[in-house]
Design a protein around this motif. Structure first.
Motif, PDB file in Angstrom:
ATOM      1  N   PRO A 188       0.826  -1.213   0.000  1.00 26.44           N
ATOM      2  CA  PRO A 188       0.000   0.000   0.000  1.00 26.44           C
ATOM      3  C   PRO A 188       0.866   1.271   0.000  1.00 26.44           C
ATOM      4  CG  PRO A 188      -0.029  -1.054   2.159  1.00 26.44           C
ATOM      5  CD  PRO A 188       0.730  -1.969   1.242  1.00 26.44           C
ATOM      6  N   THR A 189       0.265   2.355  -0.447  1.00 30.76           N
ATOM      7  CA  THR A 189       0.953   3.641  -0.471  1.00 30.76           C
ATOM      8  C   THR A 189       0.981   4.234   0.936  1.00 30.76           C
ATOM      9  OG1 THR A 189       0.237   4.025  -2.730  1.00 30.76           O
ATOM     10  CG2 THR A 189       0.897   5.966  -1.469  1.00 30.76           C
ATOM     11  N   ALA A 196       2.211  -1.442   7.347  1.00 31.79           N
ATOM     12  CA  ALA A 196       0.773  -1.177   7.370  1.00 31.79           C
ATOM     13  C   ALA A 196       0.172  -1.704   8.664  1.00 31.79           C
ATOM     14  CB  ALA A 196       0.095  -1.831   6.172  1.00 31.79           C
ATOM     15  N   VAL A 207      -0.368   3.599   7.183  1.00 34.35           N
ATOM     16  CA  VAL A 207       0.627   2.933   6.347  1.00 34.35           C
ATOM     17  C   VAL A 207       1.851   3.841   6.391  1.00 34.35           C
ATOM     18  CG1 VAL A 207       1.205   2.016   4.073  1.00 34.35           C
ATOM     19  CG2 VAL A 207      -1.175   1.961   4.874  1.00 34.35           C
TER      20      VAL A 207
END
Length: 166
Positions: free
Chosen positions: A13-14, A90, A96
């Motif tokens: 994930p970003t 995360a 995150v």
């Protein structure tokens, strides 16, 4: 709160936060390394964590080691700075993070071994036994740099960028 760590994973994930953190390689008089087994992911890791607004980076390492292991430490040197954007953490609450971690060398000056609510186990590990422990690659990298007794602290890899960091 559980967490997952990705390293060099395109599907990671970003990040939505950047956290300044400190960790420490703490050794005993036999050369064993103080490690904790994290409750949130079951992996072995160096004691450390995020810096508070009132902390200095060395002060953060001292505080985190005390909170997580019960030991009072004295900073004796610098292992390196770890800022690789390929490392993403995360948490189940939606955070995150990317972490900017400064890893110190340290020795014990007091206190007594305790297990915090962040860990399931805390113990000293002989360097020859490290490979048998489940551990994230970023922790192994810090330990490898420490064990090689590098003449200068590790400063990271220049020019490393993630696609989301254009």
């Amino acid at each position: 709160m559980a967490r997952t760590e990705d390293y060099d994973a395109p599907e990671a994930p970003t990040p939505n936060s950047l956290v300044v953190a400190a960790s420490a390689v703490v050794t005993d008089d036999q050369g064993r390394i103080l490690l904790q087994r994290r409750r949130d992911n079951g992996l072995w890791a160096l004691p450390g964590g995020g810096m508070d607004m009132a902390d200095s980076l060395p002060g953060c390492a001292v505080r985190e080691v005390k909170e997580e292991t019960g030991y009072d430490i004295k900073i004796t040197g610098l292992v390196g700075t770890y800022t690789d954007p390929r490392h993403v953490i995360a948490y189940t609450d939606g955070e995150v993070r990317r972490q900017f971690n400064v890893c110190f060398r340290a020795r014990i000056v007091g206190g007594e071994l305790t297990v915090s609510d962040e860990s399931t186990e805390v113990r000293f590990v002989d360097p020859t036994d490290l490979d048998a422990l489940p551990m994230h690659p970023t922790q192994r990298l810090r330990l490898d740099h420490f064990l090689k007794n590098r003449p200068a602290p590790y400063r990271g890899r220049p020019g490393t960028r993630r696609p989301w960091s254009r």
